[in-house]
Design a protein around this motif. Structure first.
Motif, PDB file in Angstrom:
ATOM      1  N   SER A 172       0.828  -1.197   0.000  1.00 47.31           N
ATOM      2  CA  SER A 172       0.000   0.000   0.000  1.00 47.31           C
ATOM      3  C   SER A 172       0.867   1.253   0.000  1.00 47.31           C
ATOM      4  O   SER A 172       1.857   1.338   0.727  1.00 47.31           O
ATOM      5  N   THR A 173       0.485   2.220  -0.823  1.00 48.83           N
ATOM      6  CA  THR A 173       1.189   3.501  -0.859  1.00 48.83           C
ATOM      7  C   THR A 173       0.324   4.579  -0.216  1.00 48.83           C
ATOM      8  O   THR A 173      -0.904   4.548  -0.343  1.00 48.83           O
ATOM      9  N   PRO A 174       0.923   5.514   0.500  1.00 52.49           N
ATOM     10  CA  PRO A 174       0.122   6.576   1.132  1.00 52.49           C
ATOM     11  C   PRO A 174      -0.636   7.402   0.099  1.00 52.49           C
ATOM     12  O   PRO A 174      -0.154   7.638  -1.003  1.00 52.49           O
ATOM     13  N   GLN A 175      -1.812   7.808   0.480  1.00 51.55           N
ATOM     14  CA  GLN A 175      -2.619   8.670  -0.379  1.00 51.55           C
ATOM     15  C   GLN A 175      -2.448  10.105   0.095  1.00 51.55           C
ATOM     16  O   GLN A 175      -2.675  10.422   1.265  1.00 51.55           O
ATOM     17  N   ILE A 176      -2.039  10.985  -0.810  1.00 50.01           N
ATOM     18  CA  ILE A 176      -1.748  12.371  -0.460  1.00 50.01           C
ATOM     19  C   ILE A 176      -2.569  13.289  -1.357  1.00 50.01           C
ATOM     20  O   ILE A 176      -2.515  13.185  -2.582  1.00 50.01           O
ATOM     21  N   LYS A 177      -3.347  14.171  -0.708  1.00 58.06           N
ATOM     22  CA  LYS A 177      -4.120  15.162  -1.452  1.00 58.06           C
ATOM     23  C   LYS A 177      -4.071  16.485  -0.703  1.00 58.06           C
ATOM     24  O   LYS A 177      -3.912  16.519   0.514  1.00 58.06           O
ATOM     25  N   SER A 178      -4.216  17.568  -1.458  1.00 59.54           N
ATOM     26  CA  SER A 178      -4.240  18.906  -0.855  1.00 59.54           C
ATOM     27  C   SER A 178      -5.613  19.530  -1.046  1.00 59.54           C
ATOM     28  O   SER A 178      -6.237  19.385  -2.105  1.00 59.54           O
ATOM     29  N   TYR A 179      -6.076  20.246  -0.022  1.00 58.54           N
ATOM     30  CA  TYR A 179      -7.378  20.886  -0.048  1.00 58.54           C
ATOM     31  C   TYR A 179      -7.241  22.317   0.467  1.00 58.54           C
ATOM     32  O   TYR A 179      -6.485  22.573   1.412  1.00 58.54           O
ATOM     33  N   PRO A 180      -7.985  23.249  -0.111  1.00 64.52           N
ATOM     34  CA  PRO A 180      -7.941  24.632   0.397  1.00 64.52           C
ATOM     35  C   PRO A 180      -8.771  24.772   1.672  1.00 64.52           C
ATOM     36  O   PRO A 180      -9.784  24.102   1.844  1.00 64.52           O
ATOM     37  N   VAL A 181      -8.343  25.654   2.555  1.00 61.52           N
ATOM     38  CA  VAL A 181      -9.081  25.935   3.792  1.00 61.52           C
ATOM     39  C   VAL A 181     -10.166  26.957   3.485  1.00 61.52           C
ATOM     40  O   VAL A 181      -9.872  28.098   3.124  1.00 61.52           O
ATOM     41  N   ASN A 182     -11.423  26.544   3.611  1.00 60.06           N
ATOM     42  CA  ASN A 182     -12.555  27.437   3.347  1.00 60.06           C
ATOM     43  C   ASN A 182     -13.219  27.949   4.621  1.00 60.06           C
ATOM     44  O   ASN A 182     -13.889  28.975   4.599  1.00 60.06           O
ATOM     45  N   VAL A 183     -13.054  27.220   5.726  1.00 59.64           N
ATOM     46  CA  VAL A 183     -13.683  27.599   6.994  1.00 59.64           C
ATOM     47  C   VAL A 183     -12.696  27.350   8.132  1.00 59.64           C
ATOM     48  O   VAL A 183     -12.025  26.316   8.160  1.00 59.64           O
ATOM     49  N   ILE A 184     -12.601  28.313   9.026  1.00 55.37           N
ATOM     50  CA  ILE A 184     -11.876  28.121  10.288  1.00 55.37           C
ATOM     51  C   ILE A 184     -12.892  28.350  11.401  1.00 55.37           C
ATOM     52  O   ILE A 184     -13.445  29.441  11.531  1.00 55.37           O
ATOM     53  N   PHE A 185     -13.173  27.317  12.181  1.00 53.07           N
ATOM     54  CA  PHE A 185     -14.208  27.408  13.219  1.00 53.07           C
ATOM     55  C   PHE A 185     -13.580  27.437  14.611  1.00 53.07           C
ATOM     56  O   PHE A 185     -12.453  26.980  14.819  1.00 53.07           O
ATOM     57  N   ASP A 186     -14.335  27.976  15.541  1.00 53.66           N
ATOM     58  CA  ASP A 186     -13.903  28.091  16.932  1.00 53.66           C
ATOM     59  C   ASP A 186     -15.035  27.583  17.820  1.00 53.66           C
ATOM     60  O   ASP A 186     -15.998  28.288  18.090  1.00 53.66           O
ATOM     61  N   LEU A 187     -14.918  26.328  18.279  1.00 52.55           N
ATOM     62  CA  LEU A 187     -15.936  25.719  19.120  1.00 52.55           C
ATOM     63  C   LEU A 187     -15.759  26.080  20.581  1.00 52.55           C
ATOM     64  O   LEU A 187     -16.650  25.854  21.398  1.00 52.55           O
ATOM     65  N   GLY A 188     -14.596  26.618  20.953  1.00 49.89           N
ATOM     66  CA  GLY A 188     -14.343  26.964  22.343  1.00 49.89           C
ATOM     67  C   GLY A 188     -13.891  25.790  23.178  1.00 49.89           C
ATOM     68  O   GLY A 188     -13.778  25.904  24.397  1.00 49.89           O
TER      69      GLY A 188
END
Length: 440
Positions: A172-188
């Motif tokens: 098995s080879t590692p699966q690597i993907k990149s995604y843009p950050v669309n939301v930064i949340f703060d649950l406290g």
């Protein structure tokens, strides 16, 4: 009237009045400390319960016997059961998240916008960006503490690495993907803000290979063996239908304490598929049991402050009785009964307890209602992190005053104050007026 005069200071009795004043302050500090500590501990429990059950369901349902491809029908069936508020399905997996030169472990949850809107705590916690058109964005949402750890902000790319990738002749080879950050949340809540990454459902199913390709009805499979040229994805989609799977479902009920009854309803529902249910009490049993034990222990220990103040009432009254021995003898010769003498000194001691208790209640309620403001002010003044969120899970100091507990504290303080007056008052009533006046 006589008890009131004994409480008021005269020049030659200043020392006894000082002792009584310090005793009153001791009762007030004990009562205020109990109210503040119990309010803060109640706030911790309530806030943790709100955060934990605002993101994780009262029940987590895991599929058995067959793949969880019928998750939409299952959720619709569960939400019709009496006592169920709502339910959500999701895809979940553990990954290594990498940002601007920093990496950390994270938990990825794939959810569509319809289910995200049901989780009001999460949906309303977006500090940067927003969840609008979530299913079409193909981006991710991360907690602000995780964003700080990775050194990313809105629009930056986060690389997600899953060790369970494509199979090759060498393994098995590692699966690597990149995604843009669309939301930064703060649950406290530190644990959630530093762990979770949210992703739209379909990209999550693609990333974790949570789908099955089933031959469409009436279609024959394409020729097996090498094709020249090979079929494209669009051509393959003419033959096969892709059916996505979910990892589990979270079930939210109307009454979080009604676990046993709701478990029976969920498991006996004929329209629902077989599921393994784990409830929030099972998942957090050790944590909340420790909180409960800590509350009882802290209440017991801090009650000792009031007990010490009660002993101070005894000592101050004994000193007052010794000082007023001649007054007691005069009162007895004027016809005062032993009961009247006891009442005088009982009222004196009880008044100290009542004033101290009421002052402590007022002080405790003021401090408890402004606990976070006072914590922030002390932290800024001293330059030291008081109640650091990394240790106490929450980013602020919560406080929730329980009227019943305040009543218990008041009754405890008044009861101990009254009991503390009995022995000195009884000793005063036993004075022999002849002996007391012999050397006057």
């Amino acid at each position: 009237m006589i008890a009131g005069r004994y409480l008021r200071a005269r020049r030659k009795e200043a020392f006894i009045s000082v002792i009584a004043s310090l005793t009153m302050v001791g009762v007030a500090i004990g009562v205020a400390t109990l109210i503040v500590v119990m309010s803060v501990m109640n706030g911790f429990r309530a806030e943790l319960l709100t955060k934990i059950l605002g993101l994780n369901g009262h029940f987590t349902a895991y599929p058995i016997e067959r793949e969880f491809t019928d998750y939409k029908d299952t959720i619709a069936s569960i939400e019709k059961i009496d006592g169920v508020d709502f339910a959500v399905y999701f895809v979940e997996g553990q990954v290594l998240a990498s940002g601007q030169g920093s990496s950390t472990g994270a938990s990825v949850r794939g959810m569509d916008e319809e289910n995200l809107k049901k989780l009001k705590l999460l949906y309303n916690s977006a500090a940067q960006g927003g969840w609008d058109q979530w299913d079409e964005t193909r981006g991710i949402g991360i907690g602000y503490r995780l964003a700080q750890t990775l050194g990313v902000s809105l629009g930056d790319q986060v690389q997600i690495i899953n060790p369970d990738g494509a199979m090759t002749p060498f393994g098995s080879t590692p699966q690597i993907k990149s995604y843009p950050v669309n939301v930064i949340f703060d649950l406290g809540m530190v644990e959630f803000d530093s762990l979770f990454i949210y992703m739209p459902l379909e990209p999550a199913q693609d990333y974790f290979k949570m789908f099955d390709e089933v031959l469409k009805p009436g279609m024959q499979p394409p020729a097996t063996g090498p094709l020249d040229p090979p079929l494209t994805n669009e051509q393959m989609s003419e033959y096969y239908e892709r059916i996505g799977r979910a990892s589990a479902a979270e079930i939210f009920i109307d009454d979080p304490d009604d676990i046993a009854v709701m478990r029976q309803r969920l498991q006996s529902d004929p329209s629902s598929r077989p599921l393994i249910l784990t409830d929030w009490q099972q998942r957090n049993e050790t944590f909340f049991s420790a909180l409960q034990v800590e509350r009882v222990v802290m209440f017991t220990i801090l009650s000792m402050i009031i007990l010490v103040a009660a002993f101070n009432i005894i000592s101050s009254l004994i000193m007052l009785v010794k000082d007023k021995s001649s007054d007691i003898a005069v009162l007895r010769t004027m016809g005062a009964t032993r009961g009247a003498i006891m009442r005088i000194f009982s009222i004196t001691g009880t008044t100290i307890g009542v004033i101290g208790t009421l002052s402590g209640v007022a002080l405790g309620l003021i401090v408890a209602s402004n606990a976070e403001t006072l914590r922030a002010a002390l932290s800024n003044t001293l330059g030291v992190a008081i109640f650091p969120p990394e240790v106490f899970f929450l980013s602020s100091l919560p406080s929730k005053t329980d009227p019943l507990e305040v009543t218990i504290v008041v009754c405890l303080a008044l009861g101990l104050s009254f009991l503390a007056t009995l022995y000195p008052a009884w000793r005063a009533a036993q004075y022999d007026p002849v002996e007391a006046l012999r050397y006057e």
